[in-house]
Scaffold this motif. Structure first.
Motif, PDB file in Angstrom:
ATOM      1  N   GLY A 175      54.085  31.418  40.099  1.00 13.83           N
ATOM      2  CA  GLY A 175      53.268  32.469  39.520  1.00 13.83           C
ATOM      3  C   GLY A 175      52.222  32.956  40.511  1.00 13.83           C
ATOM      4  O   GLY A 175      51.854  32.238  41.456  1.00 13.83           O
ATOM      5  N   PHE A 176      51.735  34.174  40.305  1.00 14.23           N
ATOM      6  CA  PHE A 176      50.685  34.755  41.139  1.00 14.23           C
ATOM      7  C   PHE A 176      49.627  35.390  40.240  1.00 14.23           C
ATOM      8  O   PHE A 176      49.963  36.070  39.273  1.00 14.23           O
ATOM      9  CB  PHE A 176      51.241  35.829  42.075  1.00 14.23           C
ATOM     10  N   ILE A 177      48.366  35.140  40.558  1.00  9.74           N
ATOM     11  CA  ILE A 177      47.271  35.840  39.897  1.00  9.74           C
ATOM     12  C   ILE A 177      46.724  36.852  40.896  1.00  9.74           C
ATOM     13  O   ILE A 177      46.205  36.484  41.942  1.00  9.74           O
ATOM     14  CB  ILE A 177      46.152  34.881  39.460  1.00  9.74           C
ATOM     15  N   TYR A 178      46.874  38.126  40.566  1.00  4.19           N
ATOM     16  CA  TYR A 178      46.395  39.193  41.439  1.00  4.19           C
ATOM     17  C   TYR A 178      45.042  39.643  40.919  1.00  4.19           C
ATOM     18  O   TYR A 178      44.924  40.225  39.840  1.00  4.19           O
ATOM     19  CB  TYR A 178      47.383  40.364  41.443  1.00  4.19           C
ATOM     20  N   ILE A 179      43.994  39.337  41.683  1.00  2.00           N
ATOM     21  CA  ILE A 179      42.634  39.621  41.244  1.00  2.00           C
ATOM     22  C   ILE A 179      41.841  40.239  42.383  1.00  2.00           C
ATOM     23  O   ILE A 179      41.980  39.852  43.541  1.00  2.00           O
ATOM     24  CB  ILE A 179      41.958  38.323  40.731  1.00  2.00           C
ATOM     25  N   ARG A 180      41.010  41.209  42.048  1.00  2.00           N
ATOM     26  CA  ARG A 180      40.254  41.897  43.102  1.00  2.00           C
ATOM     27  C   ARG A 180      39.187  40.981  43.699  1.00  2.00           C
ATOM     28  O   ARG A 180      38.555  40.178  42.998  1.00  2.00           O
ATOM     29  CB  ARG A 180      39.665  43.207  42.599  1.00  2.00           C
ATOM     30  N   ALA A 181      38.996  41.123  44.989  1.00  4.56           N
ATOM     31  CA  ALA A 181      38.071  40.259  45.728  1.00  4.56           C
ATOM     32  C   ALA A 181      36.624  40.436  45.275  1.00  4.56           C
ATOM     33  O   ALA A 181      35.781  39.589  45.559  1.00  4.56           O
ATOM     34  CB  ALA A 181      38.182  40.532  47.228  1.00  4.56           C
ATOM     35  N   GLU A 182      36.333  41.531  44.558  1.00  9.26           N
ATOM     36  CA  GLU A 182      34.972  41.774  44.067  1.00  9.26           C
ATOM     37  C   GLU A 182      34.575  40.856  42.913  1.00  9.26           C
ATOM     38  O   GLU A 182      33.461  40.933  42.410  1.00  9.26           O
ATOM     39  CB  GLU A 182      34.820  43.229  43.584  1.00  9.26           C
ATOM     40  N   TYR A 183      35.488  39.977  42.498  1.00  5.73           N
ATOM     41  CA  TYR A 183      35.223  39.060  41.387  1.00  5.73           C
ATOM     42  C   TYR A 183      35.090  37.623  41.895  1.00  5.73           C
ATOM     43  O   TYR A 183      35.902  36.761  41.560  1.00  5.73           O
ATOM     44  CB  TYR A 183      36.350  39.137  40.353  1.00  5.73           C
ATOM     45  N   PRO A 184      34.107  37.322  42.725  1.00  2.07           N
ATOM     46  CA  PRO A 184      34.037  35.996  43.345  1.00  2.07           C
ATOM     47  C   PRO A 184      33.875  34.849  42.357  1.00  2.07           C
ATOM     48  O   PRO A 184      34.451  33.777  42.557  1.00  2.07           O
ATOM     49  CB  PRO A 184      32.820  36.100  44.273  1.00  2.07           C
ATOM     50  N   LEU A 185      33.109  35.054  41.282  1.00  2.00           N
ATOM     51  CA  LEU A 185      32.906  33.972  40.320  1.00  2.00           C
ATOM     52  C   LEU A 185      34.193  33.666  39.565  1.00  2.00           C
ATOM     53  O   LEU A 185      34.541  32.491  39.353  1.00  2.00           O
ATOM     54  CB  LEU A 185      31.791  34.338  39.343  1.00  2.00           C
ATOM     55  N   ALA A 186      34.908  34.701  39.164  1.00  2.00           N
ATOM     56  CA  ALA A 186      36.180  34.502  38.473  1.00  2.00           C
ATOM     57  C   ALA A 186      37.180  33.795  39.384  1.00  2.00           C
ATOM     58  O   ALA A 186      37.900  32.878  38.954  1.00  2.00           O
ATOM     59  CB  ALA A 186      36.746  35.848  38.014  1.00  2.00           C
ATOM     60  N   ILE A 187      37.231  34.191  40.646  1.00  2.00           N
ATOM     61  CA  ILE A 187      38.135  33.558  41.615  1.00  2.00           C
ATOM     62  C   ILE A 187      37.773  32.087  41.787  1.00  2.00           C
ATOM     63  O   ILE A 187      38.655  31.202  41.780  1.00  2.00           O
ATOM     64  CB  ILE A 187      38.074  34.290  42.965  1.00  2.00           C
ATOM     65  N   HIS A 188      36.480  31.813  41.916  1.00  2.00           N
ATOM     66  CA  HIS A 188      36.006  30.436  42.096  1.00  2.00           C
ATOM     67  C   HIS A 188      36.433  29.551  40.928  1.00  2.00           C
ATOM     68  O   HIS A 188      36.934  28.427  41.131  1.00  2.00           O
ATOM     69  CB  HIS A 188      34.486  30.447  42.237  1.00  2.00           C
ATOM     70  N   ARG A 189      36.262  30.058  39.718  1.00  2.00           N
ATOM     71  CA  ARG A 189      36.588  29.243  38.548  1.00  2.00           C
ATOM     72  C   ARG A 189      38.097  29.104  38.344  1.00  2.00           C
ATOM     73  O   ARG A 189      38.565  28.068  37.867  1.00  2.00           O
ATOM     74  CB  ARG A 189      35.900  29.819  37.310  1.00  2.00           C
ATOM     75  N   LEU A 190      38.850  30.109  38.710  1.00  2.00           N
ATOM     76  CA  LEU A 190      40.311  29.982  38.665  1.00  2.00           C
ATOM     77  C   LEU A 190      40.786  28.926  39.662  1.00  2.00           C
ATOM     78  O   LEU A 190      41.677  28.122  39.356  1.00  2.00           O
ATOM     79  CB  LEU A 190      40.964  31.328  38.966  1.00  2.00           C
ATOM     80  N   GLU A 191      40.199  28.921  40.833  1.00  2.00           N
ATOM     81  CA  GLU A 191      40.576  27.930  41.853  1.00  2.00           C
ATOM     82  C   GLU A 191      40.259  26.514  41.378  1.00  2.00           C
ATOM     83  O   GLU A 191      41.063  25.588  41.570  1.00  2.00           O
ATOM     84  CB  GLU A 191      39.859  28.231  43.166  1.00  2.00           C
ATOM     85  N   ILE A 192      39.092  26.332  40.761  1.00  2.00           N
ATOM     86  CA  ILE A 192      38.731  25.014  40.231  1.00  2.00           C
ATOM     87  C   ILE A 192      39.710  24.607  39.125  1.00  2.00           C
ATOM     88  O   ILE A 192      40.175  23.458  39.079  1.00  2.00           O
ATOM     89  CB  ILE A 192      37.287  25.031  39.687  1.00  2.00           C
ATOM     90  N   ALA A 193      40.025  25.550  38.234  1.00  2.00           N
ATOM     91  CA  ALA A 193      40.935  25.258  37.131  1.00  2.00           C
ATOM     92  C   ALA A 193      42.325  24.868  37.642  1.00  2.00           C
ATOM     93  O   ALA A 193      42.953  23.938  37.115  1.00  2.00           O
ATOM     94  CB  ALA A 193      41.033  26.474  36.203  1.00  2.00           C
ATOM     95  N   MET A 194      42.804  25.574  38.661  1.00  2.00           N
ATOM     96  CA  MET A 194      44.123  25.252  39.223  1.00  2.00           C
ATOM     97  C   MET A 194      44.127  23.857  39.844  1.00  2.00           C
ATOM     98  O   MET A 194      45.078  23.082  39.666  1.00  2.00           O
ATOM     99  CB  MET A 194      44.513  26.314  40.260  1.00  2.00           C
ATOM    100  N   LYS A 195      43.064  23.505  40.540  1.00  2.00           N
ATOM    101  CA  LYS A 195      42.959  22.186  41.152  1.00  2.00           C
ATOM    102  C   LYS A 195      42.959  21.091  40.082  1.00  2.00           C
ATOM    103  O   LYS A 195      43.669  20.081  40.197  1.00  2.00           O
ATOM    104  CB  LYS A 195      41.685  22.115  41.991  1.00  2.00           C
ATOM    105  N   GLU A 199      36.355  34.062  34.047  1.00  2.00           N
ATOM    106  CA  GLU A 199      35.142  33.298  34.322  1.00  2.00           C
ATOM    107  C   GLU A 199      34.873  32.248  33.253  1.00  2.00           C
ATOM    108  O   GLU A 199      34.414  31.144  33.545  1.00  2.00           O
ATOM    109  CB  GLU A 199      33.929  34.241  34.392  1.00  2.00           C
ATOM    110  N   GLY A 200      35.151  32.595  31.995  1.00  2.00           N
ATOM    111  CA  GLY A 200      34.778  31.728  30.890  1.00  2.00           C
ATOM    112  C   GLY A 200      35.868  30.836  30.359  1.00  2.00           C
ATOM    113  O   GLY A 200      35.586  29.837  29.688  1.00  2.00           O
ATOM    114  N   ASP A 201      37.138  31.166  30.646  1.00  2.00           N
ATOM    115  CA  ASP A 201      38.243  30.381  30.098  1.00  2.00           C
ATOM    116  C   ASP A 201      39.478  30.476  30.995  1.00  2.00           C
ATOM    117  O   ASP A 201      40.537  30.923  30.572  1.00  2.00           O
ATOM    118  CB  ASP A 201      38.574  30.882  28.688  1.00  2.00           C
ATOM    119  N   PRO A 202      39.375  30.056  32.245  1.00  2.00           N
ATOM    120  CA  PRO A 202      40.481  30.234  33.196  1.00  2.00           C
ATOM    121  C   PRO A 202      41.741  29.463  32.825  1.00  2.00           C
ATOM    122  O   PRO A 202      42.851  29.899  33.128  1.00  2.00           O
ATOM    123  CB  PRO A 202      39.892  29.736  34.516  1.00  2.00           C
ATOM    124  N   HIS A 203      41.577  28.323  32.158  1.00  2.00           N
ATOM    125  CA  HIS A 203      42.754  27.507  31.834  1.00  2.00           C
ATOM    126  C   HIS A 203      43.682  28.200  30.836  1.00  2.00           C
ATOM    127  O   HIS A 203      44.884  27.933  30.826  1.00  2.00           O
ATOM    128  CB  HIS A 203      42.320  26.143  31.273  1.00  2.00           C
TER     129      HIS A 203
END
Length: 595
Positions: free
Chosen positions: A230-250, A208-212
């Motif tokens: 590469g693959f990041i395997y993350i549980r769906a219960e972490y929506p904020l972390a997933i959101h920020r990882l997606e933004i960072a990847m973009k 959430e705080g440092d995805p890059h």
């Protein structure tokens, strides 16, 4: 553009659940209303770590640390602090009872911490790649692409002494080297972000705080071992972390830091996110790989190990989030720099989620070798409500209980194992005198049994058998022979289970029997629960000498188990009482007692 003030607002999951997002919006709106929007930058960061005091707002350059802020406080913070230059004293962290104001570096919670993994959490906007780059972000990747060979990168990790932070502590350089040496056209890099220990949220907060930092490290690994995916395997219960990882990847793709021909180097590497369904067993690397492949997440026999034959039968490097977050710093600052931190066999720092009966709960990152006492009392502020320390559980459901006599044990991989616990991924739950150790062991055991995949008999049958025995003991039906049976089944599970989940499931039971055998004996022999937690072993009674017949307890009892006339001694009907404790909470005269 330089701003007069920078306002940092915690945007971690815990603070967002306490309306920090509304605080952020209100601060922006108030700056506009006061006509200073061009002079003040409001930034939503990741977790500050001091979760007990959230939501947190920090204002620079004064470094004023405001705690337990509400959306309604935004107007005062802008009008008083930003415009008039006067700190809002009532919101400042109270370091000492005699002193209201404290800068961040003065706060005991942070004084003994050393942040490597959490270096950017609470400092940057995790949704802005430029802020990551401004703090040496992607410099490690640049070195890996243009200045270092794969062998040199692995040698740097070897010099650093980095070991896996997921629990096993396997040397990171060795795992990478295994995959590098395998001749295969296709290799994979996997981030294990499937954090499932009760009370643990280290990896989630890092994402959430440092995805890059995770993306950069995985790309470095890809270059090192010859992987392009590469693959990041993350549980769906972490929506904020997933959101920020997606933004960072973009953002990383837009900057040429991910995807085809990274930074013009000719190296291709991209990352996908795969969502887990919350199965604890998928934290085990072979089960995780099965899940990524679309199969049921169940552990597989090893060898071969994933580094040699992993995802779709190809060489695969798997590390957890915390391990990855160390890698860019090691390449930027050098392995020798990292090696000087920590102990002889445990280099660097470790992040813990400090929770339970503690004054200052939160995320803590300390150098390896820091003692449990320092974490619990110097950083954590000691036991909440001035209760007596009883034990601390490290390693989550896979770990063991540690008693007061071992509080001066330095935290490293070997020391914790020697006293019957383990580092694990970093959960640290503190217990006080009111906790029943048998009930705690039963809680962890129930969790592990529920999360078992059921593939192997030692875990499937053994775990349930342990559960049944503990249930029997806490109900007052235990026998002395049960203690031997618990030990025998536990040892069999440790030796015969297929994966680490089954092998470590008995740990809370075995360590609690070792350190708190007298508490088990109280449940078995005396048929009492010293902590008053096991309902079937306690009863509430009314002391006739203290009862004044006010009827308050009778009026509050949810099952009408209390009878008695006004100004007469009341009586609790034990056949009706559900032992909820409402009567004891209600009585102002201490007349209700527990036995």
């Amino acid at each position: 553009m330089a701003f007069r003030n920078y306002i940092l607002v915690c945007g971690g999951t815990a603070c967002e659940s306490s309306r920090s997002d509304q605080i952020y919006q209100n601060l922006i709106e108030e700056c506009k209303a006061q006509g200073i929007a061009d002079e003040v930058q409001v930034v939503k960061t990741g977790c500050f770590g001091f979760c007990e005091q959230g939501p947190i707002v920090k204002i620079l350059p004064e470094d004023s640390f405001y705690v337990k802020v509400t959306p309604e406080d935004a107007k005062e913070l802008i009008s008083e602090h930003v415009i008039k230059g006067r700190e809002v004293t009532r919101l400042l962290y109270d370091k000492e009872s005699s002193r209201k104001h404290a800068k961040v570096e003065d706060i005991k919670f942070y004084q003994k911490q050393f942040r490597i993994v959490l270096r950017n959490c609470g400092f940057i906007d995790p949704e802005n790649i430029d802020e990551y780059i401004a703090r040496e972000g992607y410099q490690g990747l640049e070195k890996a692409l243009f200045e270092m060979t794969g062998e040199e990168i692995i040698e740097e990790l070897k010099t650093a002494g980095l070991r896996g932070r997921g629990g096993a502590g396997f040397p990171t350089w060795m795992k990478w080297n295994f995959s590098r040496q395998v001749q295969n056209d296709t290799k994979y890099v996997v981030c294990n972000a499937d954090e499932g220990d009760p009370g643990a949220y280290m990896d989630r907060s890092t994402c959430e705080g440092d995805p890059h930092s995770v993306l950069e490290a995985m790309t470095i690994c890809g270059k090192t071992i010859g992987a392009n995916q590469g693959f990041i395997y993350i549980r769906a219960e972490y929506p904020l972390a997933i959101h920020r990882l997606e933004i960072a990847m973009k953002q990383a793709r837009e900057y040429g830091l991910l995807g085809k021909n990274i930074l013009g180097s000719g190296f291709d590497f991209d990352i996908e996110i795969r969502l887990g369904a919350g199965a604890f067993v998928c934290g085990e690397e072979t089960a995780l790989l099965q899940s990524i492949e679309g199969k049921r997440g169940m552990p597989q026999p090893r060898p071969p190990f994933p580094a040699v034959k992993g995802l779709w039968g190809k060489p695969t490097v798997i590390n957890n989030v915390e391990t990855w977050a160390n890698v860019p710093v090691i390449l930027t600052k050098g392995g020798n720099w990292f090696n000087k931190i920590g102990t002889a066999d445990s280099k660097g720092t470790k992040v813990f989620a400090l929770t339970g009966k503690i004054r200052n709960s939160g995320l803590v990152e300390v150098p390896m070798g820091t003692t449990l006492r320092e974490i619990i009392y110097d950083i954590g502020g000691g036991i909440a409500h001035d209760k007596k320390f009883k034990a601390v559980q490290t390693g989550g459901p896979s770990g063991g209980v540690i008693t007061a006599e071992n509080l001066d044990t330095p935290i490293d991989f070997g020391s914790l194992i020697r006293i019957g616990s383990m580092m694990g991924s970093g959960g640290m739950i503190v217990m006080d005198e009111d906790d029943c150790i048998v009930d705690v062991a039963k809680f962890y055991l129930n969790f592990s049994v529920d999360e078992s995949c059921g593939k192997c008999a030692p875990c499937r049958i053994g775990g349930k058998s342990l559960c049944n025995i503990l249930e029997k003991i806490t109900a007052g039906n235990g026998t002395l022979k049960d203690l031997d049976t618990l030990a025998n089944i536990g040892e069999a599970m440790k030796k015969g289970s297929l994966c680490a989940l089954g092998q470590t499931t008995p740990n809370p039971v075995l360590s609690s029997i070792k350190h708190f055998k007298e508490e088990y004996l109280a449940h078995i022999v005396d048929k009492t629960c010293p902590s008053g937690k096991c309902k079937k072993l306690i009863s509430y009674t009314i002391n006739a000498e203290k009862c004044i017949g006010c009827t308050a307890c009778a009026r509050k009892c949810p099952v009408a188990a209390i009878s008695g006339e006004r100004k007469q001694v009341h009586v609790i009907d034990q056949s009706i009482c559900i032992k909820c404790g409402v009567c004891m909470e209600t009585c102002k005269f201490g007349a209700v007692e527990i036995h």
